[in-house]
Enzyme design. Sequence first.
Site, PDB file in Angstrom:
ATOM      1  N   ARG A  44      56.623  39.521  49.426  1.00  0.00           N
ATOM      2  CA  ARG A  44      57.464  40.694  49.667  1.00  0.00           C
ATOM      3  C   ARG A  44      57.326  41.193  51.111  1.00  0.00           C
ATOM      4  NH1 ARG A  44      54.247  43.870  45.141  1.00  0.00           N
ATOM      5  NH2 ARG A  44      52.666  42.627  46.189  1.00  0.00           N
ATOM      6  N   LYS A 100      38.669  36.328  39.646  1.00  0.00           N
ATOM      7  CA  LYS A 100      37.687  35.750  38.723  1.00  0.00           C
ATOM      8  C   LYS A 100      38.191  34.485  38.053  1.00  0.00           C
ATOM      9  CE  LYS A 100      39.096  39.634  35.982  1.00  0.00           C
ATOM     10  NZ  LYS A 100      39.737  40.325  37.119  1.00  0.00           N
ATOM     11  N   VAL A 127      33.074  39.697  39.810  1.00  0.00           N
ATOM     12  CA  VAL A 127      32.295  40.181  38.668  1.00  0.00           C
ATOM     13  C   VAL A 127      31.856  41.616  38.939  1.00  0.00           C
ATOM     14  CG1 VAL A 127      30.254  39.848  37.223  1.00  0.00           C
ATOM     15  CG2 VAL A 127      31.386  37.865  38.221  1.00  0.00           C
ATOM     16  N   GLY A 129      33.440  44.297  39.834  1.00  0.00           N
ATOM     17  CA  GLY A 129      34.110  45.094  40.870  1.00  0.00           C
ATOM     18  C   GLY A 129      33.183  45.509  41.992  1.00  0.00           C
ATOM     19  N   ILE A 131      30.240  46.609  41.925  1.00  0.00           N
ATOM     20  CA  ILE A 131      28.796  46.474  41.689  1.00  0.00           C
ATOM     21  C   ILE A 131      28.221  45.291  42.445  1.00  0.00           C
ATOM     22  CG2 ILE A 131      27.008  46.217  39.940  1.00  0.00           C
ATOM     23  CD1 ILE A 131      29.067  47.108  37.849  1.00  0.00           C
ATOM     24  N   GLY A 182      46.520  53.866  32.507  1.00  0.00           N
ATOM     25  CA  GLY A 182      46.602  52.755  33.456  1.00  0.00           C
ATOM     26  C   GLY A 182      45.376  51.855  33.452  1.00  0.00           C
ATOM     27  N   GLU A 185      46.668  46.952  30.445  1.00  0.00           N
ATOM     28  CA  GLU A 185      48.007  46.428  30.713  1.00  0.00           C
ATOM     29  C   GLU A 185      48.886  46.650  29.481  1.00  0.00           C
ATOM     30  OE1 GLU A 185      48.686  44.390  33.561  1.00  0.00           O
ATOM     31  OE2 GLU A 185      46.658  44.652  34.330  1.00  0.00           O
ATOM     32  N   LYS A 200      33.999  36.301  33.625  1.00  0.00           N
ATOM     33  CA  LYS A 200      32.885  36.856  34.399  1.00  0.00           C
ATOM     34  C   LYS A 200      31.549  36.282  33.939  1.00  0.00           C
ATOM     35  CE  LYS A 200      35.574  41.004  35.321  1.00  0.00           C
ATOM     36  NZ  LYS A 200      35.939  42.325  34.774  1.00  0.00           N
ATOM     37  N   GLY A 298      39.489  48.561  40.072  1.00  0.00           N
ATOM     38  CA  GLY A 298      40.073  49.635  40.880  1.00  0.00           C
ATOM     39  C   GLY A 298      40.250  49.198  42.309  1.00  0.00           C
TER      40      GLY A 298
END
Lengths: 409, 409
Positions: A44, A100, A127, A129, A131, A182, A185, A200, A298
């Site tokens: 895009r 992942k 794995v 996010g 962390i 949110g 999905e 993961k 996130g």
Amino acid sequence: MKKIAVLGYGVVGSGVVELFYRNQKKIEKNTGTSLEVGYILDLRDFPGDPYADKVVHDIQVILDDPEVGYVAECMGGVNPAFDFVRRCLEAGKSVATSNKQLVAEKGDILLQIAKEHHVNFFFEASVGGAIPIIRPLHTCLAANDISAVAGILNGTTNFILEKMIHANMSFADALELAQKKGYAEKDPSADVDGGDACRKICILSSLVFGKHVYPDQVFTRGIRDVTLEDVKLACDFGGVVKLIGAVKRLEDGRILPTVMPMVVLNDSLLSHVNGVFNAVMVWGDGIDKTMFYGRGAGKLPTASAVLGDIIDEVKKKDTVLSQSWEPAAEGNDFVAPVSEFYAPRCYRTSPCGSGVFARVAEEVGVELINTRENGCMIGSCGQKKAEAFKQKLAAEGVAILSRIPVLAE
Amino acid sequence: MKKIAVLGYGVVGSGVVELFYRNQKKIEKNTGTSLEVGYILDLRDFPGDPYADKVVHDIQVILDDPEVGYVAECMGGVNPAFDFVRRCLEAGKSVATSNKQLVAEKGDILLQIAKEHHVNFFFEASVGGAIPIIRPLHTCLAANDISAVAGILNGTTNFILEKMIHANMSFADALELAQKKGYAEKDPSADVDGGDACRKICILSSLVFGKHVYPDQVFTRGIRDVTLEDVKLACDFGGVVKLIGAVKRLEDGRILPTVMPMVVLNDSLLSHVNGVFNAVMVWGDGIDKTMFYGRGAGKLPTASAVLGDIIDEVKKKDTVLSQSWEPAAEGNDFVAPVSEFYAPRCYRTSPCGSGVFARVAEEVGVELINTRENGCMIGSCGQKKAEAFKQKLAAEGVAILSRIPVLAE
């Protein structure tokens, strides 16, 4: 000056660009290198976006620019991500990915290509996010013989289960709420059926135990069948139901990775991980156990992990060999089947006197740990005894309504 | 082949040797280097010990051996550790230490020497024992602007407080139990008066905010004065009393490090960290928050962190500049005084109607969050309002029996 290329300008990719420019000075000081986002690859265009002038549509532009040293792959999916990442590595560019699926299915191949070209393929964001878990496992904990890993690896299901546990919501209602917020999905199957957690635990298993583990080798059960009655019974037994991705080394050296709802007892810190947060517990002979906790998904949390990888890539002059593994073992005998699973279990049943549970437990030779009118918890046993316990209960006229293993620490 | 020298053959030093030989093959594979413990420096001899032949009494032997590339300093205290570490660094040997006093008091000097000699001075083991925290902070989280850190940094006091909270034991009885179990020293002051946690928050503050922070710059209050009534009131308000080492960046860029008992509300994961375990929560603009949990002390857990550092030193060709900080700022105006501390607070008082708390809170302009017959919790405020609240309560004839701030997440 070195350039970073970002592949995919969706949630994570745009987070990478945003966080990079927010903390550019700090990142340049940390790496001792002047850095810039050179390109954003996307199908895009983004008219009006402050970085619209960086958008390109052809990966070749990135491959051909010798100033691009680092690539953040945030597209997701195996195709065309695999092809793009492979070509970036072959062109001598280090890659950090949040993907992942790519790591779980093609990790061994991409790590090998990275090694051949003296660059890095990092995947901290794939794995947990935000962390830090991949890097601590192969650096800080490197003096340990790690025997097991277990974690809450999916925030969506953890949110749903928490609503079932603490707000008495049904699975369907909690899922709807997660969708509204949110977190889930429209088609929630990748989360609620365990596929996301499965990828993961594949990555963690491969890294910790040194051979590639594929998603189809992992026994995976999601949380669709977990009922409020299951959650209530777990609570009666002093625990909570969590979707746990786990891997354990068996005595003979094989490993047994699983994804399934498990009862986590309240004295485990994992039982207190709520909302969309993730946590990973690691057991080793030096550390005993250690846990890592944070946001598992996130925009900015995932971007933080991708950029952490890129910062480390800038500092590295060659491939980090400790963050790698071999291709899957021939014949797959490295991964044990779920029939060798060994753990305590909770059974939810039709109403039944505790005397019946006690008698059957004694006959089968398992320890009876706790009972309620509608269920019991038995001590650690293999699948054979668990099956015998179930069948003997059935023979006594007791209906088995559900069976959930207990995470033994 | 490269040699490791271990300085000090006490609990931690012997753990380093034990864990190294237990996992030597794994460590050599991880580093791609053949390694050996070459020397153990101690004043004592250890006849009968399997590694007795490695014991030397003179640091010069280690300094003179060019094969010694890595040194594990596990002696504790500033002297002679500082002198020995300095000389090792000057001789081109990287040093990993578990010695929090050394880092808190001399970190900036030793980091500078390491840099001049292109070697590393690592100290993962000095904070949180086995818990990976130092390395994640300056690598995995490097893309974040970190705004605050708060943790349970001392296992002994956490054990004592847990016994007060969950077993209704007095401070004195819980301390005695901790001593019996070997968690507390005969003279427990370094733990219970907060000095140990203070050193650790100095190290974290220095690393995160970039300038050396000395122990005497940190407001430090231990747990000797915490009573069962305080613990009970915190419980009534939905929290637990924990000894928290914390540091926060103020709006003007200065930082405010503190060590004090705080009420941690039950929805914080920190409130569920029990026993001798430690945990460190970190807040940043990318991650939101992330927490690291594990054993804060002990032979093998601490050895795991020291060896993790040595493994990383083997892989590094030069000084890791992101794991460093500058000397303390001139005039010390980088560290704000505790008078600028801002947080919610719990007051335990003589019996008092909730109407009195409400009236005084309104007069002073603070939010009244919760009340009991013997106390109240007020919302975030500075020291001035907190003092005014206290004085106005006193003017109403209410005795203030204790005041404990609340950790605001």
